[in-house]
Enzyme design. Structure first.
Site, PDB file in Angstrom:
ATOM      1  CD  GLU A 147      15.440 -15.510   2.588  1.00 13.85           C
ATOM      2  OE1 GLU A 147      14.874 -16.301   3.378  1.00 13.85           O
ATOM      3  OE2 GLU A 147      15.994 -14.462   2.965  1.00 13.85           O
ATOM      4  CG  ASP A 165      -1.935   1.012   1.302  1.00  9.26           C
ATOM      5  OD1 ASP A 165      -2.766   1.028   0.386  1.00  9.26           O
ATOM      6  OD2 ASP A 165      -1.953   1.835   2.245  1.00  9.26           O
TER       7      ASP A 165
HETATM    8  C1  GLC Z   1      -4.329   3.044  -0.563  1.00 10.78           C
HETATM    9  C2  GLC Z   1      -5.558   2.183  -0.421  1.00 10.78           C
HETATM   10  C3  GLC Z   1      -6.693   3.053   0.025  1.00 10.78           C
HETATM   11  C4  GLC Z   1      -6.329   3.655   1.366  1.00 10.78           C
HETATM   12  C5  GLC Z   1      -4.984   4.386   1.295  1.00 10.78           C
HETATM   13  C6  GLC Z   1      -4.450   4.700   2.649  1.00 10.78           C
HETATM   14  O1  GLC Z   1      -4.469   4.015  -1.526  1.00 10.78           O
HETATM   15  O2  GLC Z   1      -5.820   1.527  -1.639  1.00 10.78           O
HETATM   16  O3  GLC Z   1      -7.903   2.370   0.101  1.00 10.78           O
HETATM   17  O4  GLC Z   1      -7.315   4.558   1.774  1.00 10.78           O
HETATM   18  O5  GLC Z   1      -4.006   3.590   0.666  1.00 10.78           O
HETATM   19  O6  GLC Z   1      -3.981   3.546   3.288  1.00 10.78           O
END
Ligand code: GLC
Ligand code: CA
Length: 530
Positions: free
Chosen positions: A268, A211
């Site tokens: 790994e 993310d």
């Molecule tokens: C990413 C996720 C989103 C979230 C953001 C903050 O963009 O896809 O849904 O709100 O990160 O974590």
């Protein structure tokens, strides 16, 4: 398929994800196994055969960790547990085992840019500047005017800083104040995440979707960004974000050190490391995904374009040469309006979204379907009083429950769904579509089946064959050709004599040897005689 045979697929020197099609499960809205209205891990396990029959190769599951749900799970309070609303660690292990038995791989969502403010690290950090975990986060004294330390704004709007009255310092958050950013310049944070990665890899996960991958490390001097327009804290979040040139908050090259380290760990285990790499320029994306960093990164342009041939060409051609197999393609996600809605709604929008997926199918890189895309779903309608997303222009419409069956609960839940939305029509449901050769579901299943059966194209360059820049976009890759008609008019496409059509949307017609006719939003994949 046994677990050993999954491993054997990778005996080939190509990484296992080459030539695959992925599927994103938005956990809260996929399948609820216990009637509490919230999708869960056991719910996914109960629908694995549906995913196998759709011919997807791996599933990316959105966060299932314990969370106060300020950002619906993207605010993690414990990186090595399962939130009881989604199940238990045993449920997770059972899901992985059941998926692997079917030859399906599982990618999980790792949220390293920020934790929840309910994470014990942050709770400890709040106890004062000398606390053990203070430096796990980004703290700074107020600016000269007593306000925030610099001009950074959050991606969800407002200043990226919140004051901690007890210490008089501010902490930084690129998203909500409930999502404090971790300090990736602190080696202890790196060590914590090495352990977290191994914790899940040892439980059999096949990779991580990272993310906010472009933003982990921040400027060491916390310099203000150049301002390029007026900033109005009352304006929409994107307008606020675009008032600054993001030189110092995101895309710092030091983040690569983190990814090199994770790459070594993932290699790994033969795991796939892919990033939410939100850069709108191909070169910027290529810089975020160097050969020794993450294996791949999402290219988001197709989620931003209107159905316009020039925009489509730009969104498809640009990144291919620079990134090749490192690309991930998607036309929708839990953060964006569904593509059939964006492309005009109704069957027109659905046909366009399918044509886009046909174009993705033979390009280098890995396409990912967002749950329900295979049913041709447009955004669900959420009444204004039921909206739950914390950001403006909320993302609720693309997050409504999966319509498995007609009737109350839609086969998603026997209770009340966590997010209220208008019921879907019967023809939108999986029950109505699966097995019907004229359904969107069949068109997608056929596309994924064809893609899996195509010969290995990895060493074949992409040659764009639509030199006249008309409304038909087409390319060749070795023996395979792909064409999509973006207009409402009929257009002829020439293919080498003796070619066979391996995939076609319903309107494609043969017009004699070597000639195909594509009507509105038709798309075709053909193979030259060998
Ligand atoms: C990413 C996720 C989103 C979230 C953001 C903050 O963009 O896809 O849904 O709100 O990160 O974590
Ligand atoms: Ca549930």
């Amino acid at each position: 398929m046994s677990e050993t045979s999954v491993a054997e697929v990778g005996v080939d020197t190509r990484p296992w994800w080459y030539g695959t099609f992925g599927y994103q499960v938005y956990l809260r809205s996929f399948a609820d196994s216990n009637g509490d209205g919230i999708g869960d891990l056991a719910g996914i396990r109960g629908r694995l055969d549906y995913l196998v029959d759709l011919c997807v190769d791996f599933v990316w599951i959105t966060p299932f960790y314990p969370s106060p749900m300020a950002d619906w799970g993207y605010d993690v309070a414990d990186y090595c547990e399962v939130d009881p609303r989604f199940g238990t660690l045993d449920d997770f292990e059972a899901l992985v085992a059941a998926a692997h038995r079917r030859g399906l791989r599982i990618i999980i969502d790792l949220v390293p840019n920020h934790s929840s403010d309910a994470h014990p690290w942050f709770a400890d950090a709040l106890t004062g500047p000398d606390s053990e975990h203070r430096d796990y986060y980004i703290w700074a004294d107020p600016g000269p005017d007593g306000g925030p330390p610099n001009n950074w704004v959050g991606y969800f709007g407002g200043p990226a800083w919140t004051l901690d009255p007890a210490s008089g310092q501010y902490y930084m958050h690129l998203f909500l104040p409930e999502q404090p950013d971790l300090n990736w310049r602190n080696p202890k944070v790196l060590e914590e995440f090495d352990r977290i990665l191994r914790f899940w890899l040892d439980r059999g996960v096949d990779g991580f979707r990272i993310d906010v991958a472009g933003a982990l490390v921040k400027d060491d001097l916390l310099r203000s960004n150049p301002q390029v327009g007026p900033w109005d804290p009352a304006a929409g979040r994107f307008e606020q974000w675009l008032a600054f040139e993001h030189l110092h908050d995101v895309f710092q090259p030091e983040s690569h050190e983190v990814f090199r380290r994770w790459r070594a760990i993932c290699d790994e285990y033969g795991a796939y490391l892919l990033g939410e790499t939100y850069h709108r320029e191909p070169q910027g994306l290529a810089d975020l995904v160097p050969g020794d960093g993450m294996h791949g990164g999402f290219w988001f342009e197709p989620m931003h374009i209107a159905w316009d041939v020039d925009e489509l060409r730009r969104a498809l051609v640009g990144p291919v040469e620079l990134l090749g197999e490192r690309l991930l393609w998607a036309s929708g996600s839990h953060d964006h309006e569904r593509s059939p809605s964006r492309f005009g709604g109704g069957d027109e929008g659905r046909g366009r979204a399918l044509a886009l997926n046909v174009l993705f199918a033979c390009l280098p890189g890995v396409p990912i379907l967002y749950q329900g895309e295979e049913l041709g779903l447009v955004d669900g309608r959420v009444p204004p009083e039921s909206m739950l997303d914390p950001v403006d222009n909320g993302r609720d419409g693309c997050r409504t429950p999966m319509p498995w069956e007609p009737g109350p609960g839609g086969g998603f839940t026997t209770g009340e769904a966590w997010l209220h939305s208008d019921p879907r029509s019967e023809c939108e449901t999986a029950l109505a579509q699966v097995g019907d050769p004229d359904s969107w579901h069949s068109r997608y299943t056929d596309l994924l089946t064809v893609r899996r059966a195509l010969p290995d194209l990895f060493d074949e360059p992409v040659v764009w064959t639509d030199g006249d820049h008309g409304p038909v976009i087409s390319y060749r890759r070795g023996p395979v050709g792909v064409a999509a008609n973006t207009s409402f008019d009929r257009h002829q496409v020439e293919v080498p004599a003796g070619s066979s059509v391996v995939y076609a949307t319903p309107g494609v017609e043969f017009a004699g040897a070597g000639q195909l006719v594509l009507t509105a939003h038709d798309a075709v994949i053909w193979a030259a005689p060998s």
